[in-house]
Design a protein around this motif. Structure first.
Motif, PDB file in Angstrom:
ATOM      1  N   PHE A 204      27.459   4.943 -52.976  1.00 39.28           N
ATOM      2  CA  PHE A 204      27.244   6.172 -53.760  1.00 39.28           C
ATOM      3  C   PHE A 204      28.367   7.189 -53.534  1.00 39.28           C
ATOM      4  N   LEU A 205      28.971   7.168 -52.331  1.00 38.19           N
ATOM      5  CA  LEU A 205      30.059   8.121 -52.046  1.00 38.19           C
ATOM      6  C   LEU A 205      31.270   7.887 -52.955  1.00 38.19           C
ATOM      7  N   VAL A 206      31.433   6.641 -53.431  1.00 38.78           N
ATOM      8  CA  VAL A 206      32.561   6.378 -54.342  1.00 38.78           C
ATOM      9  C   VAL A 206      32.329   7.121 -55.664  1.00 38.78           C
ATOM     10  N   ASN A 207      31.061   7.198 -56.087  1.00 37.51           N
ATOM     11  CA  ASN A 207      30.758   7.905 -57.332  1.00 37.51           C
ATOM     12  C   ASN A 207      30.801   9.425 -57.167  1.00 37.51           C
ATOM     13  N   SER A 208      30.513   9.898 -55.967  1.00 34.99           N
ATOM     14  CA  SER A 208      30.477  11.353 -55.759  1.00 34.99           C
ATOM     15  C   SER A 208      31.762  11.849 -55.102  1.00 34.99           C
ATOM     16  N   LEU A 209      31.912  11.590 -53.797  1.00 37.07           N
ATOM     17  CA  LEU A 209      33.031  12.160 -53.044  1.00 37.07           C
ATOM     18  C   LEU A 209      34.396  11.707 -53.556  1.00 37.07           C
ATOM     19  N   ALA A 210      34.508  10.447 -53.951  1.00 39.82           N
ATOM     20  CA  ALA A 210      35.812   9.945 -54.422  1.00 39.82           C
ATOM     21  C   ALA A 210      36.176  10.528 -55.791  1.00 39.82           C
ATOM     22  N   HIS A 211      35.292  11.360 -56.351  1.00 37.08           N
ATOM     23  CA  HIS A 211      35.634  12.082 -57.585  1.00 37.08           C
ATOM     24  C   HIS A 211      35.824  13.565 -57.294  1.00 37.08           C
ATOM     25  N   MET A 212      35.831  13.930 -55.976  1.00 40.33           N
ATOM     26  CA  MET A 212      35.915  15.352 -55.647  1.00 40.33           C
ATOM     27  C   MET A 212      36.963  15.667 -54.595  1.00 40.33           C
ATOM     28  N   TRP A 213      37.212  14.741 -53.679  1.00 39.40           N
ATOM     29  CA  TRP A 213      38.055  15.036 -52.527  1.00 39.40           C
ATOM     30  C   TRP A 213      39.141  13.971 -52.424  1.00 39.40           C
TER      31      TRP A 213
END
Ligand SMILES: [Zn+2]
Ligand SMILES: [Zn+2]
Length: 386
Positions: A204-213
């Motif tokens: 899930f972090l690829v969908n969230s954090l990897a689109h922000m940081w």
């Protein structure tokens, strides 16, 4: 008819199955797992089972659901596809068919809140997990974009029997291992519950954090970013800006040394014939994408500089060289196409063309270095003149 766009306070239909699943596994991982550890303790082999199963499930999602089925970036023998189908079901992230249908929409409509199922433009919580727990306009999947996968018997077998497969993988394996080693509860908690939670949230972090940081070296008009820290947790999927720029590449980390265990595994299997037709874009195309971003960054940095005109001249010179290199590249492509079919000519000319392409690639690499120096100098120049 109410046409007002829904707001964060709008009541939405809740998808109860994933909501209860995420809440209960998360709760148990934060309470029962540490309490059992303190009161009874875990053995090394339970941690080993946790790590092995977590790695196999993660790799089945990254190499299977993602790079093989969603992007068709290589081909795989049926035995490996079956393995991916079983262990990606164990990762409990819906069937491969559904996963791929949503992921293809994500690539096609990236950052479009109404069509990207997990658009990061709606914030961290939405793109991380909420998109699976509530109904949104972007929740609807019509499966028209996965016609090719519907012809894959293994994909359809897993899709049609998802519940029994996922239950037997998630309960059956930890249960069997627990019975073998004499501690069923400990094994269920580590290799079952904690492993599912880790598999869920790292993906899930690829969908969230990897689109922000992170950085955007290959495409700077989208939210996807390259994040080397996150990359360590997600088996190479942290090079997310590169991946969105070149989704058909079987690699996410380009250089052989770039940390991308998924890519290494696919390559290793190709040496023994389990995988084949590994797709990569040409190195010139990659440099071209990188340089286009650098040009736009350099133009931005020129703004506040006291020596704007001088920098502009330098940049224009670089732009002329870049345009020439692209023209050369186009001609080489044409020459390559023309000598196809003529075997003798193809042999000799393709060697010559290959050398010219290598030269061009090297030239573009050097230009990229010059541009990053130019951007840095512009930055210091602007800072000192302000
Ligand atoms: Zn993405
Ligand atoms: Zn993708």
């Amino acid at each position: 008819m109410n046409t007002a766009s829904p707001t964060s306070t709008t009541k939405r239909k809740c998808f109860w199955v994933p909501t209860v699943l995420f809440a209960s596994t998360g709760f148990l991982a934060l309470t029962a797992v540490p309490i059992y550890g303190l009161m009874v303790g875990y053995h090394w082999y339970q941690w080993l089972a946790f790590a092995l199963l977590a790695a196999l499930c993660s790799l089945s999602v990254t190499a299977g659901n993602h790079r093989l089925w969603s992007h068709r970036s290589y081909k795989a023998h049926w035995s490996l596809r079956l393995f991916f189908a079983l262990f990606s079901a164990a990762a409990l992230q819906n069937s491969t068919l559904t996963w791929s249908a949503a992921h293809r929409l994500h690539h096609r409509h990236i950052d479009d809140n109404d069509r990207d199922p997990y658009s990061a433009m709606r914030g961290f919580w939405f793109s991380h997990i909420d998109w699976m727990m509530h109904e949104y306009p972007s929740s609807h999947l019509d499966y028209k974009n996965v016609g090719d996968l519907k012809r894959d018997k293994i994909v359809m077998w897993q899709h049609n029997h998802y519940i029994p497969i996922t239950l037997s993988m998630n309960l059956g394996i930890p249960l069997a291992l627990g019975l073998l080693t004499g501690d069923v509860i400990g094994m269920l908690l580590l290799a079952g519950v904690l492993r599912i939670v880790v598999n869920h949230h790292t993906t899930f972090l690829v969908n969230s954090l990897a689109h922000m940081w992170g950085k955007r070296p290959y495409k700077n008009d989208i939210s996807a970013r390259d994040n080397i820290f996150l990359n360590l947790l997600v088996f190479g999927e942290g090079y997310h800006n590169y991946h969105h720029a070149f989704p058909a590449d079987y690699r996410n980390g380009v250089g052989w040394f770039a940390y991308d265990p998924t890519k290494w595994m696919i390559k290793l299997f190709s040496w023994i014939g389990i995988t084949n037709d590994l797709k990569t874009p040409s190195a010139v195309q990659i440099q071209k994408a990188k340089l286009s971003v650098q040009f736009s960054q350099a133009e931005e940095k020129l703004g506040g500089s006291a020596h704007r005109e001088d920098w502009l001249k330098l940049l224009e010179n670089e732009a002329i060289q870049f345009a020439r290199a692209l023209e050369n590249w186009k001609n080489l492509q044409l020459q390559r196409a023309q000598c196809r079919g003529d075997k003798i000519a193809e042999k000799w000319r393709s060697l010559a063309i290959q050398n010219k392409v290598k030269e061009l690639e090297f030239g573009l690499k050097m230009q990229s270095r010059r541009l990053s120096r130019l951007i840095k100098q512009c930055q210091t120049d602007s800072a000192t003149s302000s």
